[in-house]
Design a protein around this motif. Sequence first.
Motif, PDB file in Angstrom:
ATOM      1  N   ALA A  48     -45.936  20.678 -25.023  1.00  0.00           N
ATOM      2  CA  ALA A  48     -46.639  21.917 -25.351  1.00  0.00           C
ATOM      3  C   ALA A  48     -46.858  22.778 -24.116  1.00  0.00           C
ATOM      4  CB  ALA A  48     -47.985  21.581 -25.998  1.00  0.00           C
ATOM      5  N   SER A  49     -47.223  24.029 -24.370  1.00  0.00           N
ATOM      6  CA  SER A  49     -47.417  24.988 -23.275  1.00  0.00           C
ATOM      7  C   SER A  49     -48.461  24.496 -22.281  1.00  0.00           C
ATOM      8  CB  SER A  49     -47.821  26.348 -23.842  1.00  0.00           C
ATOM      9  OG  SER A  49     -48.979  26.219 -24.654  1.00  0.00           O
ATOM     10  N   HIS A 293     -42.946  21.831 -37.822  1.00  0.00           N
ATOM     11  CA  HIS A 293     -41.582  22.312 -37.566  1.00  0.00           C
ATOM     12  C   HIS A 293     -41.214  21.973 -36.121  1.00  0.00           C
ATOM     13  CE1 HIS A 293     -37.999  24.794 -38.001  1.00  0.00           C
ATOM     14  NE2 HIS A 293     -38.249  25.212 -36.772  1.00  0.00           N
ATOM     15  N   ILE A 294     -40.227  21.112 -35.949  1.00  0.00           N
ATOM     16  CA  ILE A 294     -39.763  20.727 -34.616  1.00  0.00           C
ATOM     17  C   ILE A 294     -38.590  21.636 -34.237  1.00  0.00           C
ATOM     18  CG2 ILE A 294     -38.873  18.868 -33.167  1.00  0.00           C
ATOM     19  CD1 ILE A 294     -41.674  18.262 -34.176  1.00  0.00           C
ATOM     20  N   GLY A 295     -38.834  22.507 -33.263  1.00  0.00           N
ATOM     21  CA  GLY A 295     -37.792  23.434 -32.820  1.00  0.00           C
ATOM     22  C   GLY A 295     -36.643  22.711 -32.135  1.00  0.00           C
ATOM     23  N   ARG A 296     -36.996  21.775 -31.237  1.00  0.00           N
ATOM     24  CA  ARG A 296     -35.991  20.961 -30.546  1.00  0.00           C
ATOM     25  C   ARG A 296     -36.609  19.633 -30.133  1.00  0.00           C
ATOM     26  NH1 ARG A 296     -32.872  23.917 -25.675  1.00  0.00           N
ATOM     27  NH2 ARG A 296     -31.819  21.888 -25.632  1.00  0.00           N
ATOM     28  N   THR A 297     -35.796  18.591 -30.143  1.00  0.00           N
ATOM     29  CA  THR A 297     -36.215  17.286 -29.634  1.00  0.00           C
ATOM     30  C   THR A 297     -35.338  16.936 -28.440  1.00  0.00           C
ATOM     31  OG1 THR A 297     -36.911  16.560 -31.824  1.00  0.00           O
ATOM     32  CG2 THR A 297     -36.519  14.845 -30.195  1.00  0.00           C
ATOM     33  N   ALA A 306     -37.004  20.189 -21.407  1.00  0.00           N
ATOM     34  CA  ALA A 306     -38.050  20.535 -22.378  1.00  0.00           C
ATOM     35  C   ALA A 306     -39.061  21.488 -21.746  1.00  0.00           C
ATOM     36  CB  ALA A 306     -38.738  19.270 -22.877  1.00  0.00           C
ATOM     37  N   HIS A 307     -39.449  21.215 -20.510  1.00  0.00           N
ATOM     38  CA  HIS A 307     -40.420  22.087 -19.825  1.00  0.00           C
ATOM     39  C   HIS A 307     -39.822  23.462 -19.537  1.00  0.00           C
ATOM     40  CE1 HIS A 307     -44.178  19.796 -18.592  1.00  0.00           C
ATOM     41  NE2 HIS A 307     -43.559  19.027 -19.471  1.00  0.00           N
ATOM     42  N   ARG A 308     -38.534  23.514 -19.220  1.00  0.00           N
ATOM     43  CA  ARG A 308     -37.896  24.825 -19.022  1.00  0.00           C
ATOM     44  C   ARG A 308     -37.870  25.610 -20.332  1.00  0.00           C
ATOM     45  NH1 ARG A 308     -34.232  21.435 -16.089  1.00  0.00           N
ATOM     46  NH2 ARG A 308     -34.709  21.559 -13.849  1.00  0.00           N
ATOM     47  N   THR A 309     -37.654  24.917 -21.440  1.00  0.00           N
ATOM     48  CA  THR A 309     -37.596  25.567 -22.754  1.00  0.00           C
ATOM     49  C   THR A 309     -38.949  26.184 -23.130  1.00  0.00           C
ATOM     50  OG1 THR A 309     -35.873  24.023 -23.435  1.00  0.00           O
ATOM     51  CG2 THR A 309     -37.013  25.175 -25.198  1.00  0.00           C
ATOM     52  N   VAL A 315     -39.382  28.328 -31.933  1.00  0.00           N
ATOM     53  CA  VAL A 315     -40.430  28.332 -32.966  1.00  0.00           C
ATOM     54  C   VAL A 315     -40.874  26.907 -33.220  1.00  0.00           C
ATOM     55  CG1 VAL A 315     -39.618  30.479 -34.031  1.00  0.00           C
ATOM     56  CG2 VAL A 315     -38.758  28.283 -34.885  1.00  0.00           C
ATOM     57  N   GLY A 316     -42.127  26.764 -33.658  1.00  0.00           N
ATOM     58  CA  GLY A 316     -42.677  25.445 -33.938  1.00  0.00           C
ATOM     59  C   GLY A 316     -43.028  24.705 -32.677  1.00  0.00           C
ATOM     60  N   LYS A 317     -42.748  23.410 -32.664  1.00  0.00           N
ATOM     61  CA  LYS A 317     -43.091  22.547 -31.544  1.00  0.00           C
ATOM     62  C   LYS A 317     -41.840  21.941 -30.913  1.00  0.00           C
ATOM     63  CE  LYS A 317     -46.364  21.151 -30.011  1.00  0.00           C
ATOM     64  NZ  LYS A 317     -47.529  20.294 -30.089  1.00  0.00           N
ATOM     65  N   LEU A 318     -41.984  21.526 -29.656  1.00  0.00           N
ATOM     66  CA  LEU A 318     -40.954  20.763 -28.962  1.00  0.00           C
ATOM     67  C   LEU A 318     -41.399  19.301 -28.912  1.00  0.00           C
ATOM     68  CD1 LEU A 318     -40.253  23.114 -25.894  1.00  0.00           C
ATOM     69  CD2 LEU A 318     -39.123  23.105 -28.135  1.00  0.00           C
TER      70      LEU A 318
END
Length: 323
Positions: A48-49, A293-297, A306-309, A315-318
């Motif tokens: 998360a952010s 909603h998982i945007g990317r895993t 993941a942190h760069r993304t 949208v949603g969560k990583l």
Amino acid sequence: MDRNTVARMNAIVLDRFGGVDELSARRIPLPEVRDDDVLIRVEFAGVASWDAVEREGHYDGAFGVASTFPYVLGWDATGTVAAVGRNVTRFDVGERVYAATVPAARGGVYAEYAVVEAEFVARVPDRMPTEQAGAMAWDALTALSGLDLLGLRPGETLMVFGASGGLGHMTVQLARHSGIRVLAVASGDDGVALARRLGADGAIDGRKDDVLAAALEFAPGGLDAVLVTAGGETAERSLRAIKSSGRIAWPNGVLPVPVTPPGATVSYYDGDRSRTATDRLNAIIEAGSFEVHIGRTFPFARVADAHRTLNGHYVGKLALKVG
């Protein structure tokens, strides 16, 4: 589990606060399981952010404890119970659970094992995929706390600002579950599509649509409430669409906070992660069609990606696949 045979675990650690390059994989000792703890064998962790904010050192000392290194990030996780403390009776080894934790005190969940007080651990509802549960806890519980704070009745109007993000898209669903009319202010065509699919009565793109005009069309007498999940100039301007008797829920950590106080009352708050709150959340999940909603895993080894993304559009969560 024999603690002696699994004395060390793989984890993503920081040896100092800073940029993405400070994240590194290493074997570290398993955390100590105290009397009221659950040791979770982590399968998925949310990214998360606030993980990036913490990685940069902005939470250093904020939770009343000194930061110690190696430092393990990660606030949301799901997995199976590996061991329990002697006071814990409601969980069995092998059960599927999720948790909301605070990394500062005992270490986070970017690791094969994480220790969390039993009060903040909950069973994963049968209908929920493990991956979704791993990225859910803090956002869903913060959404639930915000809606409690607003106290809207069925048919009243709510604007969710930032409706396609982690907290936002869960707020949309929980509000609709309570019969609240939702105007979703999302980001991008994919964000608008997600908010509509999840049941928003109206959905617009906050980057290109006139939010104020859309809000006044949605609720000509003014909105009853707003839940803000992303701060900034557009968010602040959009608050003019709320009636003077309306209410604004603003989770702590959503920045920047308003420069000019809006006409309606702003309540800053934290999410409740107690057993009472997770029991309520689970009842809602079991009763309806709630989804994360998982945007990317990302694979565990690609945590830096993941942190760069987090800095780009999604949208949603990583999520991070740990186990």
